[in-house]
Design a protein around this motif. Sequence first.
Motif, mmCIF file in Angstrom:
data_model
loop_
_atom_site.group_PDB
_atom_site.id
_atom_site.type_symbol
_atom_site.label_atom_id
_atom_site.label_comp_id
_atom_site.label_asym_id
_atom_site.label_seq_id
_atom_site.Cartn_x
_atom_site.Cartn_y
_atom_site.Cartn_z
ATOM 1 N N LEU A 77 18.091 -30.412 1.062
ATOM 2 C CA LEU A 77 17.615 -29.043 0.849
ATOM 3 C C LEU A 77 18.071 -28.135 1.982
ATOM 4 O O LEU A 77 18.594 -27.035 1.743
ATOM 5 C CB LEU A 77 16.089 -29.023 0.751
ATOM 6 N N ASP A 80 21.798 -27.475 1.770
ATOM 7 C CA ASP A 80 22.117 -26.558 0.673
ATOM 8 C C ASP A 80 21.769 -25.115 1.031
ATOM 9 O O ASP A 80 22.542 -24.191 0.758
ATOM 10 C CB ASP A 80 21.361 -26.963 -0.594
ATOM 11 N N ILE A 81 20.595 -24.915 1.629
ATOM 12 C CA ILE A 81 20.191 -23.564 2.028
ATOM 13 C C ILE A 81 21.150 -23.015 3.072
ATOM 14 O O ILE A 81 21.599 -21.863 2.998
ATOM 15 C CB ILE A 81 18.739 -23.550 2.541
ATOM 16 N N HIS A 159 11.913 -17.001 2.492
ATOM 17 C CA HIS A 159 12.446 -16.712 1.163
ATOM 18 C C HIS A 159 11.689 -15.564 0.489
ATOM 19 O O HIS A 159 12.299 -14.743 -0.210
ATOM 20 C CB HIS A 159 12.341 -17.961 0.285
ATOM 21 N N SER A 188 17.623 -17.734 -7.242
ATOM 22 C CA SER A 188 17.757 -19.003 -6.519
ATOM 23 C C SER A 188 16.643 -19.201 -5.504
ATOM 24 O O SER A 188 16.105 -20.309 -5.354
ATOM 25 C CB SER A 188 19.123 -19.075 -5.829
ATOM 26 N N GLN A 189 16.259 -18.128 -4.814
ATOM 27 C CA GLN A 189 15.228 -18.288 -3.804
ATOM 28 C C GLN A 189 13.844 -18.474 -4.420
ATOM 29 O O GLN A 189 13.016 -19.217 -3.891
ATOM 30 C CB GLN A 189 15.254 -17.105 -2.827
ATOM 31 N N SER A 191 13.371 -20.074 -7.187
ATOM 32 C CA SER A 191 13.417 -21.473 -7.604
ATOM 33 C C SER A 191 13.175 -22.402 -6.413
ATOM 34 O O SER A 191 12.446 -23.401 -6.523
ATOM 35 C CB SER A 191 14.773 -21.775 -8.244
ATOM 36 N N GLU A 192 13.766 -22.057 -5.259
ATOM 37 C CA GLU A 192 13.585 -22.884 -4.060
ATOM 38 C C GLU A 192 12.161 -22.788 -3.514
ATOM 39 O O GLU A 192 11.638 -23.768 -2.973
ATOM 40 C CB GLU A 192 14.607 -22.494 -3.002
#
Length: 207
Positions: A77, A80-81, A159, A188-189, A191-192
Amino acid sequence: MRRRTCWAVGAVAAVVVAGGGITVAVASSHGSSGTSVPATESADAGFARDMATHHQQAVEMSYIVRDRTKDEEIRRLAYDIAQTQANQRGMLLGWLDLWELPKVPEKAPMEWMGMGDMPPGEDGALMPGMATNTELKKLGKLEGRAAEVRYLQLMIKHHKGGVHMAEGCVDRCEVGAEVRLARGMVASQESEIELMTGLLKARGAKP
């Protein structure tokens, strides 16, 4: 720490060069004419500058936790970020280069969103959601589960601040490519955030 920071800066610089090539093709379509350049104080320029700063801290936090835990899910994670936000940061800085606009804000952060009168950030936190210098130092001293929990808590907050800013660009920016990037950031954020909330719950912690 110094080696990691230098690597991150170098990677971002490389992305800026690559991003510059991309932006020539996609970031010139402004309004109907396709040739206008955003003004220095426009939402387009303000978002590019402020989100680049916001993203840089996310990259920093992600590389900190990657070295403080052996949990593969958290490490993936964080990686990826870091990669996603370094890439996006390169695009934002590349657009500012293309537009020949300063990368350092001359006025208060987020003034382009009508938030220029917000109180000065506490202990280095320049914008909503950003961690303070003290929080970053503490994160760098934690190990294992404690580091994972603190990272997730800080990144969820980070986020949420990023989503708020990206939504501001969606409402105010005029460059089509930048608006599309901002929409992608929101999706995307969010979702994260959902993913990280679940990871916190699995560790018996809350955001």
